[in-house]
Write a protein that holds these residues in place. Structure first.
Motif, mmCIF file in Angstrom:
data_model
loop_
_atom_site.group_PDB
_atom_site.id
_atom_site.type_symbol
_atom_site.label_atom_id
_atom_site.label_comp_id
_atom_site.label_asym_id
_atom_site.label_seq_id
_atom_site.Cartn_x
_atom_site.Cartn_y
_atom_site.Cartn_z
ATOM 1 N N ASP A 107 0.849 -1.195 0.000
ATOM 2 C CA ASP A 107 0.000 0.000 0.000
ATOM 3 C C ASP A 107 0.882 1.243 0.000
ATOM 4 N N THR A 108 1.199 1.753 -1.194
ATOM 5 C CA THR A 108 2.082 2.916 -1.300
ATOM 6 C C THR A 108 1.485 4.128 -0.596
ATOM 7 N N THR A 109 0.179 4.343 -0.775
ATOM 8 C CA THR A 109 -0.480 5.516 -0.189
ATOM 9 C C THR A 109 -0.372 5.513 1.330
ATOM 10 N N LYS A 110 -0.564 4.362 1.922
ATOM 11 C CA LYS A 110 -0.548 4.248 3.387
ATOM 12 C C LYS A 110 0.843 4.462 3.967
ATOM 13 N N TYR A 111 1.875 3.966 3.290
ATOM 14 C CA TYR A 111 3.214 3.977 3.872
ATOM 15 C C TYR A 111 4.152 5.018 3.271
ATOM 16 N N ARG A 112 3.676 5.812 2.310
ATOM 17 C CA ARG A 112 4.588 6.776 1.691
ATOM 18 C C ARG A 112 5.160 7.725 2.742
ATOM 19 N N GLY A 113 6.426 8.035 2.565
ATOM 20 C CA GLY A 113 7.132 8.887 3.510
ATOM 21 C C GLY A 113 8.614 8.569 3.492
ATOM 22 N N VAL A 114 9.392 9.357 4.197
ATOM 23 C CA VAL A 114 10.823 9.096 4.353
ATOM 24 C C VAL A 114 11.032 8.568 5.766
ATOM 25 N N TYR A 115 11.606 7.380 5.873
ATOM 26 C CA TYR A 115 11.818 6.737 7.168
ATOM 27 C C TYR A 115 13.308 6.721 7.501
ATOM 28 N N PHE A 116 13.635 7.319 8.648
ATOM 29 C CA PHE A 116 15.019 7.359 9.113
ATOM 30 C C PHE A 116 15.170 6.286 10.187
ATOM 31 N N LEU A 117 15.986 5.278 9.903
ATOM 32 C CA LEU A 117 16.123 4.144 10.810
ATOM 33 C C LEU A 117 17.495 4.111 11.474
ATOM 34 N N GLY A 118 17.475 3.818 12.780
ATOM 35 C CA GLY A 118 18.707 3.542 13.511
ATOM 36 C C GLY A 118 18.754 2.061 13.821
ATOM 37 N N PHE A 119 19.952 1.485 13.933
ATOM 38 C CA PHE A 119 20.084 0.042 14.112
ATOM 39 C C PHE A 119 20.926 -0.295 15.332
ATOM 40 N N HIS A 120 20.646 -1.458 15.913
ATOM 41 C CA HIS A 120 21.466 -1.949 17.007
ATOM 42 C C HIS A 120 22.860 -2.281 16.459
ATOM 43 N N PRO A 121 23.911 -2.071 17.249
ATOM 44 C CA PRO A 121 25.289 -2.265 16.747
ATOM 45 C C PRO A 121 25.629 -3.698 16.375
ATOM 46 N N ASN A 122 24.863 -4.669 16.845
ATOM 47 C CA ASN A 122 25.195 -6.072 16.558
ATOM 48 C C ASN A 122 24.477 -6.619 15.327
ATOM 49 N N ILE A 123 23.972 -5.742 14.476
ATOM 50 C CA ILE A 123 23.261 -6.184 13.268
ATOM 51 C C ILE A 123 24.185 -7.031 12.384
ATOM 52 N N LYS A 124 23.650 -8.120 11.845
ATOM 53 C CA LYS A 124 24.433 -9.020 10.992
ATOM 54 C C LYS A 124 23.751 -9.175 9.638
ATOM 55 N N PHE A 125 24.562 -9.303 8.586
ATOM 56 C CA PHE A 125 24.005 -9.535 7.247
ATOM 57 C C PHE A 125 24.984 -10.276 6.354
ATOM 58 N N GLU A 126 25.862 -11.080 6.957
ATOM 59 C CA GLU A 126 26.817 -11.853 6.156
ATOM 60 C C GLU A 126 26.110 -12.942 5.351
ATOM 61 N N ARG A 127 25.112 -13.584 5.980
ATOM 62 C CA ARG A 127 24.400 -14.683 5.309
ATOM 63 C C ARG A 127 23.069 -14.203 4.765
ATOM 64 N N LEU A 128 22.593 -14.861 3.713
ATOM 65 C CA LEU A 128 21.334 -14.489 3.073
ATOM 66 C C LEU A 128 20.175 -14.530 4.061
ATOM 67 N N GLU A 129 20.189 -15.542 4.947
ATOM 68 C CA GLU A 129 19.103 -15.677 5.926
ATOM 69 C C GLU A 129 19.064 -14.466 6.860
ATOM 70 N N GLU A 130 20.237 -13.961 7.224
ATOM 71 C CA GLU A 130 20.300 -12.788 8.100
ATOM 72 C C GLU A 130 19.774 -11.550 7.382
ATOM 73 N N GLN A 131 20.112 -11.416 6.105
ATOM 74 C CA GLN A 131 19.631 -10.281 5.330
ATOM 75 C C GLN A 131 18.116 -10.316 5.195
ATOM 76 N N GLU A 132 17.566 -11.499 4.924
ATOM 77 C CA GLU A 132 16.112 -11.634 4.780
ATOM 78 C C GLU A 132 15.400 -11.311 6.085
ATOM 79 N N GLU A 133 15.982 -11.728 7.209
ATOM 80 C CA GLU A 133 15.394 -11.426 8.514
ATOM 81 C C GLU A 133 15.425 -9.919 8.781
ATOM 82 N N ASN A 134 16.538 -9.267 8.413
ATOM 83 C CA ASN A 134 16.651 -7.817 8.597
ATOM 84 C C ASN A 134 15.620 -7.066 7.762
ATOM 85 N N ILE A 135 15.409 -7.521 6.528
ATOM 86 C CA ILE A 135 14.418 -6.885 5.653
ATOM 87 C C ILE A 135 13.028 -6.957 6.289
ATOM 88 N N LEU A 136 12.695 -8.113 6.845
ATOM 89 C CA LEU A 136 11.396 -8.275 7.516
ATOM 90 C C LEU A 136 11.314 -7.397 8.762
#
Length: 265
Positions: A121-150
């Protein structure tokens, strides 16, 4: 078939710049159209458009500069200034080299989360989102990247941090969903002057190969303050920049958020 290097990401970048009231919108749009009409490959068009965006603050300091050739190489642009033909070589100084890969991975995840939200729903969620992340974020493996996206997707849907996301802040945007990093300045985040001097030395070596038809050749070194890999709060040992020796006629250091410019030569 959708182009691999479409304008979609660039339009989103331009939208972020639009939040900065000092953006020179009309000349920027004109320059982008000129690049679009050129015979450059899509990859090169994308690169040139991104480069000209970085020069926006430069245009405020030199409003008389009129770009004549946006698609040349060595130097990156040819312009007219005070009846002189000026070559402008643009280069970015990376302050946090180790963050470059991190930022690249984050940007890829942002794009995927944006697609999910816009499909829903583009209309509902349109906007600029500024995100901060925890320092232990991981994305070396595909599974980690997919979890982060979710996690990113759920944080925006819920309007509050979830999983790897530490903070969420939303700003208005009239058309799209745009996700970027939260801008947090470290009070002691210095940019070592040696990094600037090393960059100048590398460009000095290439100077003999630049277009010799120009009257002057300027070097513009940019700190992209919208990038976590490039941002800084102050230049350490700034006085060392006064010692620079270079065949470039003028050298500037520019930060593109507030538009502060330092004349090095």
């Amino acid at each position: 078939m959708k182009k691999v290097f479409s304008d979609e990401d660039l339009i989103k970048n331009l939208s972020l710049y639009y939040l900065n009231r000092h953006l020179k919108k009309k000349p920027m749009e004109k320059y982008h159209r000129t690049i679009d009409e050129s015979p450059l490959h899509d990859r090169e068009k994308y690169k040139k458009k991104a480069e000209i965006l970085l020069l926006n603050s430069f245009m405020h300091h030199f409003p008389e500069v009129k770009f004549e050739d946006l698609t040349c190489e060595s130097p990156d642009f040819i312009a007219k200034f005070n009846d002189k033909k000026i070559g402008i070589e643009l280069t970015e100084v990376i302050n946090h080299l180790e963050m470059k890969k991190v930022e690249s991975n984050l940007n890829k995840m942002f794009r995927q989360a944006e697609i999910l939200l816009e499909q829903e729903d583009t209309t509902k969620y349109r906007g600029v989102y500024f995100l901060g992340f925890h320092p232990n974020i991981k994305f070396e493996r595909l599974e980690e990247q997919e979890e982060n996206i979710l996690n990113i997707y759920k944080s925006i849907k819920k309007g509050k941090p979830f999983g790897c996301v530490k903070s969420v802040r939303k700003s208005f945007h009239r058309r799209n969903v745009f996700i970027t990093h939260e801008y947090n300045m470290n009070l002691f985040d210095e940019l070592c002057s040696e990094k600037i001097l090393e960059l100048i030395e590398k460009k000095n070596e290439k100077f003999p190969y630049y277009d010799t038809s120009v009257d002057e050749c300027w070097l513009v070194i940019v700190s992209d303050m919208n990038s976590i890999a490039s941002r800084y709060t102050f230049i350490q040992d700034k006085e060392h920049l006064n010692e620079v020796k270079s065949p470039f006629h003028k050298i500037f250091h520019l930060e593109n958020l507030c538009g502060n410019i330092t004349s090095i030569k």
